[in-house]
Scaffold this motif. Structure first.
Motif: not given
Length: 529
Positions: A39-42, A325-326, A381-383, A416-421
């Motif tokens: 849920x936190x998109x870590x 993100x990093x 970033x969400x997942x 895909x394959x990663x996404x943001x919101x």
């Protein structure tokens, strides 16, 4: 233009991002690997003859350069075994006219170097700018691994010095060709711009390329045993890239955007994220900063400099997902400054280099120095991983001009394959508009991927695509359905090409937030689900 004229010849076989990080999602945040859904998109190499072309191009230089004949035979077609030939440059970027060293290991008695500037060139995608005479080859010793940081070090001596006199600014792939035909490999390097004023800045995400580079058996995600126990805590540019025959992540996540931007003839500048971190004045007066398909690893300095540029009216286009993100730190290696990428992730307390002015090298959103990326990007970033249709929700928005889309139109596999919101539980600039709100299911959790646009107080416009496949989709021009294109078809490609063109043209013209101020719709969109 015909399809062939627009998109050029078939590209070399691609490696999917999911394959690059196979198994990393299962490791999860606790191991410092990819964040799973939560849920936190870590002349000669030592003295290339000068070629025509200014060192500091005028705004029309991109168009003039791409009017020159291209060379469609630039691709690696005979890679051969890994030991046949491979190498790296001892600079990630140089100014036009500067030199750099090549460090090459090969089983062949001799090899040649061919320098290709990557762009549009009528669909050829590259131009041969320089080539060497045959150079003597030698097999270098095996790499070593630092026992403390598990950093792979080659220790290879310099094989040749390459001069860049006459090389236009841009993104280059050097192709190493073994003279006995046993193999070919790429070595990337950027000929960076001295000034970015009035131009859109293409930023090569070399820190992210290196983070995923498994050459020598280690990267920032994995080691021989997989996961935290054996991954590197620091990685260095002093080694070849394993993926795409030495090209790193450039061909998949960056080259298609560069081809489109150069086809449009826009005034462009070129840099790496190492350059953005090193020089606080580099973005002064820039029209836009272009973050390409996979730009995950940023230093604190790069973020601060990009934020300052945004506040001064420089637009920002995030043409991917999982951006910023990093948090990393650049340190020297045996070959020069800023050649080591430090990222301890969950083990940040063990980082001996952390101290005043040097925040933890973990995720930007995490303590002890939390600074979520959403405050800059608008999205977060969400997942990972997802594969879902891209769903248009605001077809009348200027981003979709010329696409003919309607509300609810869906484009399979584009998310895909990663996404943001957009997630207002994190710092979110307002006003912000969500123009595509695409349902996803990530490891059983329902969420949304968002394409968003906000206008900053200083006049800048900030666009975020919300999907890592955005740049890849620029080359989607067939029926789709294959692993190489993730199933994306020409309809997805047409949409992404037109939206990207709308973004690039507007952002090149000046502060987009003044010309096209955002009208906030977050509450309305989130209220619909």
């Amino acid at each position: 233009m015909t399809t062939a004229e627009q998109h050029g010849p078939a590209r070399p076989a691609r490696r999917r991002f999911l394959g690059l990080a196979a198994g990393a999602a299962a490791v999860g945040a606790a191991t410092g690997g990819l964040t799973a859904c939560a849920p936190d998109g870590t002349g000669s190499a030592d003295g290339a003859p000068a070629a025509s072309g200014p060192a500091r191009p005028a705004p029309s230089a991109t168009r003039a350069e791409n009017e020159l004949p291209g060379d469609a035979d630039w691709a690696v077609t005979r890679p051969g075994p890994a030991e046949a030939i491979e190498g790296f440059a001892d600079r990630v970027s140089v100014l036009p006219g500067e030199s750099f060293g090549l460090h090459v290991s090969t089983t062949a008695p001799a090899f040649r170097v061919r320098a290709y500037r990557m762009g549009w060139y009528g669909g050829a995608r590259a131009r041969l700018v320089w080539q060497s005479e045959p150079l003597p080859g030698a097999r270098r010793p095996a790499a070593t691994v630092d026992p403390g940081t598990r950093t792979v070090r080659t220790g290879w001596p310099r094989t040749a010095t390459v001069q860049t006199r006459g090389w236009p600014e841009g993104c280059y792939l050097l192709r190493l060709d073994a003279e006995d035909g046993s193999g070919q490999r790429f070595v990337p390097i950027t000929v960076r711009s001295r000034s970015t004023a009035g131009r859109s800045v293409v930023v090569n995400a070399v820190a992210t390329w290196q983070a995923y580079n498994e050459w020598g058996g280690y990267n920032l995600y994995n080691g021989p045993s997989g996961g935290l126990a054996s991954r590197s805590l620091q990685v260095t540019f002093d080694r070849p890239y394993r993926y795409d025959d030495g090209a790193g992540l450039f061909l998949v996540y960056e080259a298609p955007l560069i081809a489109l931007a150069e086809r449009l003839g826009l005034p462009l500048a070129y840099a790496t994220n190492v350059d953005l971190a090193r020089d606080p004045q580099l973005l002064r007066g820039a029209a836009a900063v272009l973050s390409l398909g996979h730009d995950e690893y940023w230093s604190q300095e790069q973020r601060r400099h990009v934020e300052a540029a945004r506040d001064a009216g420089t637009n920002l286009a995030v043409l991917g997902a999982n951006c910023c993100f990093r948090r990393v730190r650049f340190e020297p290696s045996e070959l020069g400054e800023d050649r080591t990428v430090v990222c301890y992730k969950a083990a940040w307390k063990d980082d001996p280099g952390r101290g005043p002015g040097r925040p933890a090298t973990n995720d930007f959103r995490d303590a002890p120095d939390a600074d979520p990326e959403s405050s800059l990007l608008g999205v977060i970033y969400d997942g990972y991983p997802v594969d879902a249709p891209y769903v248009v929700t605001s077809p009348g928005h200027w981003l979709f001009e010329g696409t003919g889309v309607k509300a609810g139109d869906a484009f399979p596999h584009l998310v895909g394959v990663e996404y943001d919101r957009v997630n207002t539980g994190f710092p979110t600039p307002r006003p912000i508009e969500i123009v595509a709100h695409s349902p996803v299911v990530c490891d059983g959790r329902r969420s949304f991927a968002d394409t968003a646009y906000y206008s900053a107080p200083g006049g800048a416009g900030v666009f975020a695509s919300g999907t890592m496949r955005w740049v890849e989709a620029l080359d989607a021009n067939g029926p789709g359905g294959t692993r190489a294109d993730h199933g994306m078809d020409a309809h997805a490609g047409d949409l992404v090409r037109r939206v990207t063109e709308n973004v690039l043209r507007l952002f090149a013209a000046g502060p987009a937030g003044r010309a096209r101020p955002a009208v906030d719709n977050v509450d309305a969109v989130h209220g619909r689900g």
